[in-house]
Design a protein around this motif. Structure first.
Motif, PDB file in Angstrom:
ATOM      1  N   GLU A 376     -45.430 -23.887   1.424  1.00  0.00           N
ATOM      2  CA  GLU A 376     -44.914 -23.751  -0.015  1.00  0.00           C
ATOM      3  C   GLU A 376     -46.159 -23.746  -0.933  1.00  0.00           C
ATOM      4  O   GLU A 376     -47.044 -24.512  -0.895  1.00  0.00           O
ATOM      5  CB  GLU A 376     -44.201 -25.064  -0.524  1.00  0.00           C
ATOM      6  CG  GLU A 376     -43.671 -24.939  -1.937  1.00  0.00           C
ATOM      7  CD  GLU A 376     -42.901 -26.051  -2.562  1.00  0.00           C
ATOM      8  OE1 GLU A 376     -42.380 -25.893  -3.675  1.00  0.00           O
ATOM      9  OE2 GLU A 376     -42.621 -27.139  -1.787  1.00  0.00           O
ATOM     10  N   ARG A 427     -44.439 -18.696   7.551  1.00  0.00           N
ATOM     11  CA  ARG A 427     -43.820 -18.256   6.399  1.00  0.00           C
ATOM     12  C   ARG A 427     -44.487 -18.754   5.054  1.00  0.00           C
ATOM     13  O   ARG A 427     -45.232 -19.792   5.160  1.00  0.00           O
ATOM     14  CB  ARG A 427     -42.251 -18.395   6.427  1.00  0.00           C
ATOM     15  CG  ARG A 427     -41.373 -17.778   7.354  1.00  0.00           C
ATOM     16  CD  ARG A 427     -40.067 -17.971   6.918  1.00  0.00           C
ATOM     17  NE  ARG A 427     -39.311 -17.628   8.168  1.00  0.00           N
ATOM     18  CZ  ARG A 427     -38.685 -18.338   8.907  1.00  0.00           C
ATOM     19  NH1 ARG A 427     -38.629 -19.691   8.839  1.00  0.00           N
ATOM     20  NH2 ARG A 427     -37.876 -17.734   9.817  1.00  0.00           N
ATOM     21  N   ALA A 429     -43.491 -19.922   1.026  1.00  0.00           N
ATOM     22  CA  ALA A 429     -42.292 -20.252   0.008  1.00  0.00           C
ATOM     23  C   ALA A 429     -42.903 -20.250  -1.260  1.00  0.00           C
ATOM     24  O   ALA A 429     -44.160 -20.615  -1.662  1.00  0.00           O
ATOM     25  CB  ALA A 429     -41.801 -21.698   0.431  1.00  0.00           C
ATOM     26  N   ASP A 458     -39.189 -10.895   5.806  1.00  0.00           N
ATOM     27  CA  ASP A 458     -38.673 -12.014   6.310  1.00  0.00           C
ATOM     28  C   ASP A 458     -39.699 -13.341   6.399  1.00  0.00           C
ATOM     29  O   ASP A 458     -39.191 -14.521   6.767  1.00  0.00           O
ATOM     30  CB  ASP A 458     -38.092 -11.920   7.609  1.00  0.00           C
ATOM     31  CG  ASP A 458     -39.274 -11.467   8.749  1.00  0.00           C
ATOM     32  OD1 ASP A 458     -40.493 -11.170   8.307  1.00  0.00           O
ATOM     33  OD2 ASP A 458     -38.855 -11.552  10.021  1.00  0.00           O
ATOM     34  N   GLU A 461     -40.176 -16.611   1.512  1.00  0.00           N
ATOM     35  CA  GLU A 461     -39.051 -17.464   1.088  1.00  0.00           C
ATOM     36  C   GLU A 461     -39.027 -17.592  -0.359  1.00  0.00           C
ATOM     37  O   GLU A 461     -40.194 -18.160  -0.976  1.00  0.00           O
ATOM     38  CB  GLU A 461     -38.987 -18.569   2.073  1.00  0.00           C
ATOM     39  CG  GLU A 461     -37.811 -19.357   1.927  1.00  0.00           C
ATOM     40  CD  GLU A 461     -37.880 -20.449   3.209  1.00  0.00           C
ATOM     41  OE1 GLU A 461     -37.501 -20.198   4.291  1.00  0.00           O
ATOM     42  OE2 GLU A 461     -38.516 -21.503   3.102  1.00  0.00           O
ATOM     43  N   GLU A 463     -37.735 -20.076  -3.279  1.00  0.00           N
ATOM     44  CA  GLU A 463     -37.037 -21.175  -3.690  1.00  0.00           C
ATOM     45  C   GLU A 463     -36.406 -21.148  -4.904  1.00  0.00           C
ATOM     46  O   GLU A 463     -37.167 -20.984  -5.998  1.00  0.00           O
ATOM     47  CB  GLU A 463     -38.194 -22.270  -3.564  1.00  0.00           C
ATOM     48  CG  GLU A 463     -38.578 -22.591  -1.973  1.00  0.00           C
ATOM     49  CD  GLU A 463     -39.248 -23.815  -1.618  1.00  0.00           C
ATOM     50  OE1 GLU A 463     -39.313 -24.700  -2.811  1.00  0.00           O
ATOM     51  OE2 GLU A 463     -39.869 -24.009  -0.740  1.00  0.00           O
ATOM     52  N   ARG A 489     -36.084 -14.095   2.360  1.00  0.00           N
ATOM     53  CA  ARG A 489     -35.214 -15.470   2.629  1.00  0.00           C
ATOM     54  C   ARG A 489     -35.111 -16.186   1.381  1.00  0.00           C
ATOM     55  O   ARG A 489     -36.083 -16.037   0.537  1.00  0.00           O
ATOM     56  CB  ARG A 489     -36.028 -16.195   3.644  1.00  0.00           C
ATOM     57  CG  ARG A 489     -35.981 -15.682   5.213  1.00  0.00           C
ATOM     58  CD  ARG A 489     -36.810 -16.522   6.152  1.00  0.00           C
ATOM     59  NE  ARG A 489     -36.634 -18.019   5.867  1.00  0.00           N
ATOM     60  CZ  ARG A 489     -35.821 -18.619   6.748  1.00  0.00           C
ATOM     61  NH1 ARG A 489     -35.035 -17.762   7.629  1.00  0.00           N
ATOM     62  NH2 ARG A 489     -35.914 -19.990   6.698  1.00  0.00           N
ATOM     63  N   ALA A 491     -33.922 -20.173  -0.423  1.00  0.00           N
ATOM     64  CA  ALA A 491     -33.956 -21.567  -0.124  1.00  0.00           C
ATOM     65  C   ALA A 491     -33.428 -22.184  -1.518  1.00  0.00           C
ATOM     66  O   ALA A 491     -33.601 -21.734  -2.554  1.00  0.00           O
ATOM     67  CB  ALA A 491     -35.468 -22.077   0.135  1.00  0.00           C
ATOM     68  N   ASP A 511     -30.696 -19.245   3.190  1.00  0.00           N
ATOM     69  CA  ASP A 511     -31.126 -19.289   4.442  1.00  0.00           C
ATOM     70  C   ASP A 511     -31.690 -20.869   4.681  1.00  0.00           C
ATOM     71  O   ASP A 511     -31.657 -21.163   5.982  1.00  0.00           O
ATOM     72  CB  ASP A 511     -32.242 -18.292   4.670  1.00  0.00           C
ATOM     73  CG  ASP A 511     -31.950 -16.942   4.735  1.00  0.00           C
ATOM     74  OD1 ASP A 511     -31.323 -16.390   5.330  1.00  0.00           O
ATOM     75  OD2 ASP A 511     -32.406 -16.205   3.617  1.00  0.00           O
ATOM     76  N   LYS A 512     -31.903 -21.376   3.713  1.00  0.00           N
ATOM     77  CA  LYS A 512     -32.325 -22.933   3.849  1.00  0.00           C
ATOM     78  C   LYS A 512     -32.090 -23.756   2.733  1.00  0.00           C
ATOM     79  O   LYS A 512     -31.587 -23.364   1.625  1.00  0.00           O
ATOM     80  CB  LYS A 512     -33.974 -22.931   3.695  1.00  0.00           C
ATOM     81  CG  LYS A 512     -34.774 -24.197   4.111  1.00  0.00           C
ATOM     82  CD  LYS A 512     -36.130 -24.247   3.752  1.00  0.00           C
ATOM     83  CE  LYS A 512     -37.047 -23.703   4.945  1.00  0.00           C
ATOM     84  NZ  LYS A 512     -38.283 -23.679   5.084  1.00  0.00           N
TER      85      LYS A 512
END
Length: 733
Positions: A376, A427, A429, A458, A461, A463, A489, A491, A511-512
């Motif tokens: 992250e 990944r 984020a 992909d 991510e 958030e 993605r 989250a 996705d999360k």
């Protein structure tokens, strides 16, 4: 002749040849006709007559008056007038605090006093009634009191109109809460009365977080409806403990007399924050806001209105600047914080232009094999003079300066470039604010960041928090659709801290789910439901085909528990703090990144490492010591030699915070003490005493002045200022 004629006219005669006309004058002896006039007077409703005996009981009452009270006159006679009427506490013109029965007991004259029908005497079908009464006490020649003789009239319509005018002058027309004028008057009156009696009074200053977004996205009528609902919720929370006022816009104030317990005030403020943050139904839509609260307590934080309000304002600003959605107590150092923040506002633009900002990355680790599967991106700012500045401080500033889009775009582009240094299985984020998400150009900004860096979609991510759902649902749905079409993605961050998360999961293509740290902090406590909530979130996520990351795991007892509840991914200090890019590259090398968990066996949520000077008072001597650790139940400090276990000490934590404690461990000059009364949350991530003690009170209780902090103690006239010989050795730290 004119005078003679005038005399004859008044005497019933006439002059000259005029026909004589006689007038039947009612004399004081003509009792029957006098009673007839009084009856006509009463029937006309001009005024009613009443009389009492020496005990205050009605012995006469006009029939029309009984009709006004909707009672047979037989039920009213022999009843004390004070059993039917009382002073109206809401009367804007009645300055006297003398109750009606007191005036009756003093047997003094009553002049045009407005009284109201006692509510308890009203039965079904009765209406509230206000009378204006006047009366004279009746005494005989010997000075013996025989009761009152008075008149009365119904002034209900006029009085209710006056009350409404007074209410409009003192109350907010939209919410029905007190307005600024009334709150100022109330606070002045309370502080003035409390000062002489040394009583305390707390005030809370609140404003609403994200209220402007509601007005901008849903319209001003929606904003007005929201304010009404906020007022209703606040009334239910505060009840009769204090008075609530709307000072204007989205700014509110609460006056809480006779409360100085910061534990209770903190609990109340925390409850307000949670209740105000629940979603609001506005038509067919839903609005989500929050609130920040600043708290000041008289006499510690001010004894005059302006001083106390200023203190609560500073505490409010500190709560907002620390991340919003929280409360903060006033402390003396907030004045310095305000000036520092003003300078930060000026420096943030320069920091963005001069590349003073950086990104650090905290690993997300798979629990099965402890492999890093993602990072992250967390923003960092190292100020050239102040050093590290917390994101909780500078992100709200960026929002106020409209720099958040620029800041967010910089972070997104930088994170995508940095992630290209890692294996393709890892990944990245990036946090996205509600302001960024509402920007119609945001999908293009994301597309360009991916294209310029070469990062696969992909592996990115985004958030998001529940605040992105504030506003037009159709626009939000379109934004989700556009982003998902790019292969990115999504989250949902801080899951479980809001109140409508399930509806978001149903409508948004996440996705999360990220379990908020607040549940992890208390998951090992038996009296909390946090462990069950974590298990439920993991199960829900599995059922929806989503991943779950648990945030904030620091100790092995937490690690074991969340793993037993099905957590497959963890982000927390037990694996790693946020790392610089160079640190990641060094540890990762050319292959995969594996981290073994490492941390304390047990989580201690209330222990804080500190380093500051405090006072330790023993009998009549004060020692200067340095505190190392502080928890709700005790402290560890250094600076005294020869102190045996079991010794009682009073720790002066500053600002009137004095804690009675007992030494439980002693290792040379390092002492550990246990508090007699636990500390409470100060709203800023720290701890404070429930109550503060004035040094004057300590001095008056007999504590020698030499043991007290420096100051002017006016109650010291009967106390020795000489300290005795110290029993322990002071060690310089």
């Amino acid at each position: 002749m004119a005078v003679k004629g005038l005399f004859k006219a008044f005497s019933g005669g006439s002059s000259g040849d005029s026909k004589t006309e006689s007038i039947s004058v009612i004399t004081s002896d003509d009792y029957a006709r006098r009673i007839e006039v009084l009856d006509d007077f009463e029937q006309a409703g001009i005024s009613w007559l009443w009389a009492t005996d020496e005990e205050g009981r009605l012995i006469y009452l006009s029939e029309k008056a009984a009709e006004n009270l909707n009672k047979p006159i037989g039920e009213l006679l022999s009843v004390p007038l004070t059993a039917l009427f009382e002073n109206d506490p809401d009367n804007p013109d009645e300055k006297s605090d003398r109750p009606l029965h007191y005036k009756f007991r003093k047997r003094s004259k009553i002049n045009d006093l407005v009284v109201r029908r006692i509510p308890a005497t009203l039965t079904q079908g009765d209406r509230p009634t206000w009378w204006m009464i006047a009366a004279h006490p009746k005494f005989d020649d010997a000075g013996q009191f025989h009761g009152y003789r008075g008149n009365a009239k119904d002034v209900t319509l006029e009085y209710q109109r006056k009350l409404e005018d007074s209410r409009l002058a003192e109350f907010d027309s939209l919410t029905g809460l007190a307005n600024r004028h009334r709150m100022d008057s109330q606070l002045n009156g309370i502080l003035g009365a409390f000062k002489a009696a040394s009583r305390s009074c707390a005030i809370m200053m609140l404003d609403l977080d994200r209220f402007k977004q509601v007005n901008d996205t849903m319209g001003h009528p929606a904003g007005d409806e929201l304010l009404k609902q906020v007022a209703t919720r606040m009334r239910k929370i505060i009840g009769d403990r204090g008075e609530i006022g709307r000072l204007g816009g989205d700014e509110f104030q609460i006056i809480l007399p006779d409360i100085d317990d910061r534990g209770k005030l903190g609990e109340l403020a925390d409850k307000i924050v949670k209740i105000i943050s629940q979603p609001y139904p506005i038509g067919e839509k839903s609005a989500v806001i929050g609130t920040s609260i600043g708290i000041a307590v008289a006499p510690y934080d001010g004894v005059e209105k302006d001083e106390l309000v200023r203190s609560s304002d500073l505490a409010l600003y500190a709560a907002k600047n620390s991340g919003r959605g929280q409360f903060r107590f006033y402390s003396a150092d907030l004045k310095d914080e305000e000036e520092k923040r003003r300078l930060l506002v000026e420096d943030l633009r320069d920091a963005l232009e001069n590349d003073q900002l950086d990104l650090h990355y905290q690993p997300v680790v798979r629990t099965d094999d402890h492999m890093v599967v993602g990072f992250e991106a967390l923003m960092r700012w190292v100020h050239p003079e102040r050093g590290a500045v917390s994101p909780d401080v500078f992100i709200p500033i960026a929002e106020e300066l409209n720099l958040i889009n620029q800041l967010g775009e910089w972070a997104l582009r930088r994170a995508c470039v940095d992630a290209m240094h890692w294996p393709k299985s890892v990944r990245i984020a990036v946090n996205v604010s509600a302001v960024q998400f509402a920007n119609r150009d945001f999908p293009e900004i994301v597309r360009k960041a991916l294209a310029d860096s070469g990062l696969e979609p992909d592996r990115l991510e985004l958030e998001l928090t529940e605040s992105v759902f504030l506003g037009d649902s159709e626009t939000t749905d379109n934004m989700f659709k556009t982003l998902k079409e790019q292969g990115i993605r999504l989250a949902l961050d801080d899951f479980g801290t809001g109140y409508s998360s399930l509806s978001y999961l149903r409508s948004a293509p996440f996705d999360k789910i990220k379990v908020d740290k607040s549940f992890v902090d208390s998951c090992t406590q038996k009296d909390k439901n946090s462990a069950k909530i974590i298990a439920a979130i993991v199960s829900l996520s599995d059922a929806l085909g989503m991943e779950t990351t648990v945030e904030g795991v620091e100790a092995f007892d937490q690690f074991s528990l969340v793993c037993s509840k099905g957590a497959r991914y963890i982000q927390g200090y037990i694996y790693s703090k946020a790392l610089k890019l160079s640190e990641i590259e060094e540890k990762m090398g050319s292959g995969e990144f594996r981290i073994e968990p490492d941390g304390p066996e047990l989580y201690r949520p209330d222990r804080r490492t500190v380093f500051r000077r405090i006072g330790a008072i023993h009998e009549d001597h004060r020692y200067d010591v340095v505190m190392r650790d502080l928890s709700k139940t005790g402290a560890r400090f250094e600076g005294m030699l020869g102190v045996p276990v079991g010794t009682k000490l009073v720790l002066d934590l500053g600002g009137g915070q004095l804690v009675i404690s007992t030494v439980i461990r002693a290792n040379e000059s390092m002492l550990a003490t246990e508090f007699e009364t636990p500390l409470v949350n100060d709203g800023a991530g720290g701890l404070c005493t429930r109550h503060r003690v004035s040094p004057y009170d300590l001095a008056s209780a007999g504590m020698p002045l030499a043991a007290l902090p420096p100051g002017n103690y006016p109650l010291s006239h009967n106390i020795s200022g000489q300290a005795g010989k110290p029993q322990f050795m002071q060690v310089a730290i």
